[in-house]
Design an enzyme around this catalytic site. Sequence first.
Site, PDB file in Angstrom:
ATOM      1  N   HIS A 195      48.049  -0.186   7.568  1.00 11.71           N
ATOM      2  CA  HIS A 195      46.735  -0.155   6.922  1.00 11.71           C
ATOM      3  C   HIS A 195      46.879  -0.784   5.535  1.00 11.71           C
ATOM      4  O   HIS A 195      47.936  -0.706   4.909  1.00 11.71           O
ATOM      5  CB  HIS A 195      46.289   1.305   6.807  1.00 11.71           C
ATOM      6  CG  HIS A 195      44.868   1.497   6.406  1.00 11.71           C
ATOM      7  ND1 HIS A 195      44.448   1.366   5.099  1.00 11.71           N
ATOM      8  CD2 HIS A 195      43.766   1.851   7.126  1.00 11.71           C
ATOM      9  CE1 HIS A 195      43.147   1.625   5.032  1.00 11.71           C
ATOM     10  NE2 HIS A 195      42.712   1.916   6.249  1.00 11.71           N
ATOM     11  N   ASP A 272      52.545   7.416   6.458  1.00 15.98           N
ATOM     12  CA  ASP A 272      51.087   7.411   6.470  1.00 15.98           C
ATOM     13  C   ASP A 272      50.659   8.206   7.700  1.00 15.98           C
ATOM     14  O   ASP A 272      50.713   7.716   8.827  1.00 15.98           O
ATOM     15  CB  ASP A 272      50.575   5.975   6.537  1.00 15.98           C
ATOM     16  CG  ASP A 272      49.061   5.892   6.724  1.00 15.98           C
ATOM     17  OD1 ASP A 272      48.393   6.947   6.775  1.00 15.98           O
ATOM     18  OD2 ASP A 272      48.551   4.758   6.836  1.00 15.98           O
ATOM     19  N   GLN A 275      46.351   9.274  10.734  1.00 16.14           N
ATOM     20  CA  GLN A 275      45.909   9.324  12.126  1.00 16.14           C
ATOM     21  C   GLN A 275      46.717  10.295  12.967  1.00 16.14           C
ATOM     22  O   GLN A 275      46.507  10.367  14.184  1.00 16.14           O
ATOM     23  CB  GLN A 275      45.976   7.920  12.740  1.00 16.14           C
ATOM     24  CG  GLN A 275      45.120   6.880  12.048  1.00 16.14           C
ATOM     25  CD  GLN A 275      43.628   7.134  12.194  1.00 16.14           C
ATOM     26  OE1 GLN A 275      43.182   7.880  13.064  1.00 16.14           O
ATOM     27  NE2 GLN A 275      42.836   6.519  11.329  1.00 16.14           N
ATOM     28  N   LYS A 298      39.289  12.699   7.662  1.00 17.93           N
ATOM     29  CA  LYS A 298      39.647  12.411   9.051  1.00 17.93           C
ATOM     30  C   LYS A 298      40.030  13.675   9.818  1.00 17.93           C
ATOM     31  O   LYS A 298      40.290  13.612  11.019  1.00 17.93           O
ATOM     32  CB  LYS A 298      40.795  11.399   9.096  1.00 17.93           C
ATOM     33  CG  LYS A 298      40.393   9.979   8.707  1.00 17.93           C
ATOM     34  CD  LYS A 298      41.565   9.022   8.847  1.00 17.93           C
ATOM     35  CE  LYS A 298      41.134   7.570   8.713  1.00 17.93           C
ATOM     36  NZ  LYS A 298      40.684   7.206   7.367  1.00 17.93           N
ATOM     37  N   CYS A 442      40.748  -2.483   8.280  1.00 20.75           N
ATOM     38  CA  CYS A 442      41.696  -2.481   7.146  1.00 20.75           C
ATOM     39  C   CYS A 442      43.100  -2.871   7.587  1.00 20.75           C
ATOM     40  O   CYS A 442      44.104  -2.369   7.058  1.00 20.75           O
ATOM     41  CB  CYS A 442      41.718  -1.122   6.444  1.00 20.75           C
ATOM     42  SG  CYS A 442      40.193  -0.738   5.566  1.00 20.75           S
TER      43      CYS A 442
END
Length: 487
Positions: A195, A272, A275, A298, A442
């Site tokens: 991202h 990261d 997700q 999220k 992104c």
Amino acid sequence: MASTSSFHASIAVPHRSRTGSERTSLGACCSARIDSQFAPVTLKCGRTGGGRRAGSAVVVKAVVAVEDYVSGASSLGEITKGDFPILDQEVHGYKLVYLDNAATSQKPASVLKALRDYYEGYNANVHRGVHALSAKATDEYELARKKVADFINSPSDRDVVFTRNASEAINLVAYTWGLTNLKEGDEIVLSVAEHHSNLVPWQLVSQKTGAVLRFVDLTSEETLDLEQLKGLLNERTKLVSTFHVSNVLGCINPIADIVEWAHAVGAKVLVDACQSVPHMAVDVQALGADFLVASSHKMCGPTGMGFLWGKSEILESMPPFLGGGEMIVDVFLDRSTYASPPSRFEAGTPAIGEAIGLGAAVDYLNRIGMDRIHEYEMELSKYLYESLSKIPSVKIYGPPAGSNGERRASLCAFNVEGIHATDLSTFLDQQHGIAVRSGHHCTQPLHRYLGINASARASLYFYNTTDEVDTFINGLKDTIDFFSAFK
């Protein structure tokens, strides 16, 4: 003589399966009434034996998963959908089908209530007052931090830093740890699938320090090339920063393995987890990474809130990111001394209500259970991937779902031959009420790597259902037929 007995079981219900006071079947002899979100369920069972007269009550308290007592095939999506007020609406005359969860999730009523309770009941600044409202706001704000720490199995809540979002969390690491520890010739290992939030900060740091960026490519299945990654690691590698779950490819990185390889050469690892944290149980101690970031919005929480988790000894070694109130111990005209983490990195008035809302979101997810969410989403992943794969003109990016949906997240970025992703998404919205995302998500470098300028993406969460996937697939077929008529 045997008598018919009735009993009432007070059971903590993690999800509302119906609205109002409707009944749902519990098998041949039982029925349940679910009155409100997280309310007890009244069970009435007509059976003989036990010597109790008809109508007598036995109160049994238990905490069980919904599937333990609800008969039939009610899915987690069907059970939880009613907790999200926004999903009960029509757009363009169609029942909303929201499949844009990788961009942001919707918020359950309990999170909205937590925000309202704060602003209506105890709105005050934190850490700076002895009056009742300030004390309660401080307690709830810090309780939210503890909830997040427990959610990711942090050894201490002092290792959790609240930020505006995951992007700020990565920038915090880049501008504190990065500028302090990186020098010319050092190497940062990233991937072509990152991202922008996990790419641009390291470009900026590289320009300031002379550090070199190295990039891992993809395999033929469009997963991270782990052999290439291992080959890039050497004594010059100071950081590996990569995704846990790709927001485009859906692939899941073996973070614990990557951490082991990176630590073997003395490199730090930043994950990261935007997700992954909303969709599966994430244990920072088991992963072994040095930093991990995620976003509130999220994971059923408010926008404007994220967090950085870092190992305590590393956070202690890092200088402040922003200067101002809260992050200091003493301020003189010519110098200041700084607070310990996490306060050192939380200058100024924080997003108090948003932090409290994130805490409420964590409570909500915990009531469902992250393992349960992950298991259900694997089913959705397999169903979505296989359904989409049956359309001949569709190209899905990322690996196959696997026999149980275990190889990818419950999202699919895709393109349809001859139709731009934005046209697809617009038609799905306006003609079917289906919300999917189009664009580069992104990840412009990844899209260039794949040889495309955009893709459409359908991304699911636990409140989605296979029926909604069917609606999406039918809408997509209709969309393809519409545009094909102009060829």
